[in-house]
Design a protein around this motif. Structure first.
Motif, mmCIF file in Angstrom:
data_model
loop_
_atom_site.group_PDB
_atom_site.id
_atom_site.type_symbol
_atom_site.label_atom_id
_atom_site.label_comp_id
_atom_site.label_asym_id
_atom_site.label_seq_id
_atom_site.Cartn_x
_atom_site.Cartn_y
_atom_site.Cartn_z
ATOM 1 N N SER A 114 63.642 -85.413 -62.916
ATOM 2 C CA SER A 114 63.817 -85.830 -61.522
ATOM 3 C C SER A 114 64.224 -87.292 -61.412
ATOM 4 O O SER A 114 64.473 -87.791 -60.309
ATOM 5 C CB SER A 114 62.540 -85.580 -60.722
ATOM 6 O OG SER A 114 61.463 -86.362 -61.206
ATOM 7 N N PHE A 169 69.742 -86.114 -58.621
ATOM 8 C CA PHE A 169 68.566 -85.636 -57.903
ATOM 9 C C PHE A 169 68.237 -86.573 -56.745
ATOM 10 O O PHE A 169 67.934 -86.126 -55.628
ATOM 11 C CB PHE A 169 67.361 -85.522 -58.830
ATOM 12 C CG PHE A 169 66.089 -85.167 -58.110
ATOM 13 C CD1 PHE A 169 65.836 -83.856 -57.754
ATOM 14 C CD2 PHE A 169 65.164 -86.146 -57.773
ATOM 15 C CE1 PHE A 169 64.667 -83.525 -57.063
ATOM 16 C CE2 PHE A 169 63.998 -85.819 -57.083
ATOM 17 C CZ PHE A 169 63.747 -84.510 -56.732
ATOM 18 N N ALA A 170 68.306 -87.879 -56.997
ATOM 19 C CA ALA A 170 68.011 -88.856 -55.949
ATOM 20 C C ALA A 170 69.011 -88.743 -54.805
ATOM 21 O O ALA A 170 68.625 -88.810 -53.628
ATOM 22 C CB ALA A 170 68.026 -90.270 -56.534
ATOM 23 N N SER A 212 63.306 -77.549 -60.854
ATOM 24 C CA SER A 212 63.011 -77.490 -59.418
ATOM 25 C C SER A 212 61.831 -76.581 -59.133
ATOM 26 O O SER A 212 60.973 -76.892 -58.295
ATOM 27 C CB SER A 212 64.242 -77.008 -58.650
ATOM 28 O OG SER A 212 65.298 -77.949 -58.729
ATOM 29 N N ARG A 248 67.584 -76.923 -51.553
ATOM 30 C CA ARG A 248 67.484 -78.226 -52.219
ATOM 31 C C ARG A 248 67.900 -78.128 -53.687
ATOM 32 O O ARG A 248 68.445 -79.083 -54.249
ATOM 33 C CB ARG A 248 66.050 -78.775 -52.116
ATOM 34 C CG ARG A 248 65.720 -79.370 -50.753
ATOM 35 C CD ARG A 248 64.310 -79.927 -50.747
ATOM 36 N NE ARG A 248 64.003 -80.619 -49.500
ATOM 37 C CZ ARG A 248 63.983 -81.936 -49.335
ATOM 38 N NH1 ARG A 248 64.274 -82.741 -50.356
ATOM 39 N NH2 ARG A 248 63.680 -82.474 -48.172
ATOM 40 N N LYS A 252 68.208 -85.550 -52.820
ATOM 41 C CA LYS A 252 66.992 -85.739 -52.025
ATOM 42 C C LYS A 252 67.272 -86.583 -50.788
ATOM 43 O O LYS A 252 66.830 -86.242 -49.674
ATOM 44 C CB LYS A 252 65.912 -86.398 -52.879
ATOM 45 C CG LYS A 252 64.589 -86.594 -52.141
ATOM 46 C CD LYS A 252 63.544 -87.223 -53.060
ATOM 47 C CE LYS A 252 62.226 -87.432 -52.315
ATOM 48 N NZ LYS A 252 61.191 -88.050 -53.199
ATOM 49 N N ASP A 253 68.027 -87.656 -50.944
ATOM 50 C CA ASP A 253 68.352 -88.522 -49.806
ATOM 51 C C ASP A 253 69.152 -87.771 -48.749
ATOM 52 O O ASP A 253 68.911 -87.931 -47.540
ATOM 53 C CB ASP A 253 69.136 -89.744 -50.282
ATOM 54 C CG ASP A 253 68.278 -90.739 -51.050
ATOM 55 O OD1 ASP A 253 67.041 -90.626 -50.998
ATOM 56 O OD2 ASP A 253 68.854 -91.627 -51.711
ATOM 57 N N TRP A 270 71.065 -80.185 -55.329
ATOM 58 C CA TRP A 270 70.993 -80.988 -56.556
ATOM 59 C C TRP A 270 72.112 -80.586 -57.508
ATOM 60 O O TRP A 270 72.800 -81.438 -58.082
ATOM 61 C CB TRP A 270 69.623 -80.807 -57.196
ATOM 62 C CG TRP A 270 69.380 -81.576 -58.457
ATOM 63 C CD1 TRP A 270 70.196 -82.526 -59.019
ATOM 64 C CD2 TRP A 270 68.239 -81.476 -59.318
ATOM 65 N NE1 TRP A 270 69.632 -83.005 -60.186
ATOM 66 C CE2 TRP A 270 68.442 -82.386 -60.387
ATOM 67 C CE3 TRP A 270 67.076 -80.707 -59.289
ATOM 68 C CZ2 TRP A 270 67.499 -82.531 -61.418
ATOM 69 C CZ3 TRP A 270 66.136 -80.859 -60.308
ATOM 70 C CH2 TRP A 270 66.357 -81.761 -61.356
ATOM 71 N N ASP A 309 69.165 -84.519 -48.109
ATOM 72 C CA ASP A 309 68.319 -83.557 -47.411
ATOM 73 C C ASP A 309 67.297 -84.240 -46.513
ATOM 74 O O ASP A 309 67.023 -83.759 -45.404
ATOM 75 C CB ASP A 309 67.627 -82.636 -48.421
ATOM 76 C CG ASP A 309 68.545 -81.540 -48.925
ATOM 77 O OD1 ASP A 309 69.399 -81.076 -48.151
ATOM 78 O OD2 ASP A 309 68.420 -81.148 -50.104
ATOM 79 N N GLU A 310 66.740 -85.345 -46.960
ATOM 80 C CA GLU A 310 65.786 -86.065 -46.124
ATOM 81 C C GLU A 310 66.465 -86.624 -44.878
ATOM 82 O O GLU A 310 65.853 -86.687 -43.799
ATOM 83 C CB GLU A 310 65.122 -87.188 -46.922
ATOM 84 C CG GLU A 310 64.204 -86.705 -48.036
ATOM 85 C CD GLU A 310 63.048 -85.875 -47.536
ATOM 86 O OE1 GLU A 310 62.534 -86.152 -46.424
ATOM 87 O OE2 GLU A 310 62.640 -84.929 -48.248
#
Length: 212
Positions: A188, A193-194, A163, A16, A197-198, A20, A200-201
């Protein structure tokens, strides 16, 4: 192509952090998701990283492993992203200092804490980090000196150190000190970063759906 970027990762890993960083440099890249139960120790992936760990990065015919090294490499490979002070700049000193302080003493101290290992006081001089409290105090002072770790600019050091702090606050391996929480909240909030994160989610969601 000779300059293709390929990120080998798993969304439930230190990958992650590398994701990023990839989003911060703003270059197109491919993602190879490495599964813990199968491909992580496969001959094909061990040829990329003999440690059988993620993340790893392929840039053309160059391979970089170790998350801090990936962050530092990408910052130098794509200087237009302005994620590292230029070579020769004195700001390279705090840049290297905090990037590798986090990769060395912080990583070791927090890992040992999570495993329940406490260094005997009379052996602290043998261990690079001394003791956990000392590491946390030094890191707290570093993130309290300004908005970012290196001068007035966000850098790869913030990606990596931030991180570590973010993971630590999430999993309870870091004390919830105001300086840590404020620093993490600040960095963050970055769009990269957003995005990371999206991405990976979304991978995690697809994996769960495939598993039934």
């Amino acid at each position: 192509m000779a300059d293709d970027l390929v990120l080998y990762t798993n969304p439930q890993s230190r990958g992650r952090i590398a994701r990023w960083m990839m989003e911060e440099i703003g270059q197109p890249y491919k993602t190879e998701v490495i599964d813990y139960a199968s491909t992580m120790k496969s001959p094909g992936y061990l040829a990329v990283n003999p440690m059988g760990k993620v993340p790893a990065l392929r840039h053309g015919d160059a391979i970089v492993t170790e998350t801090a090294a990936i962050c530092a490499y990408l910052a130098d490979a794509f200087p237009q992203a302005r994620l590292a002070p230029p070579p020769g700049d004195r700001l390279r000193a705090p840049y290297y200092r905090w990037l590798f302080f986090s990769a060395g003493p912080v990583e070791a101290a927090i890992s040992n804490k999570a495993l329940g290992f406490v260094v005997p006081p009379d052996r602290e001089r043998m261990i690079g980090y001394g003791n956990v409290a000392q590491v946390m105090n030094v890191l707290e002072a570093a993130v309290s000196q300004g908005s970012y770790l290196v001068g007035d600019s966000f850098s790869a050091a913030d990606v990596y150190v931030g991180s570590q702090i973010g993971f630590g606050l999430m999993f309870g391996t870091f004390e919830k000190r105001p300086a840590f929480e404020q620093y993490w909240q600040r960095i963050s909030a970055r769009p990269a970063f957003a995005r990371a994160k999206d991405l990976d989610e979304a991978i995690i969601a697809r994996q769960k759906k495939a598993a039934g």
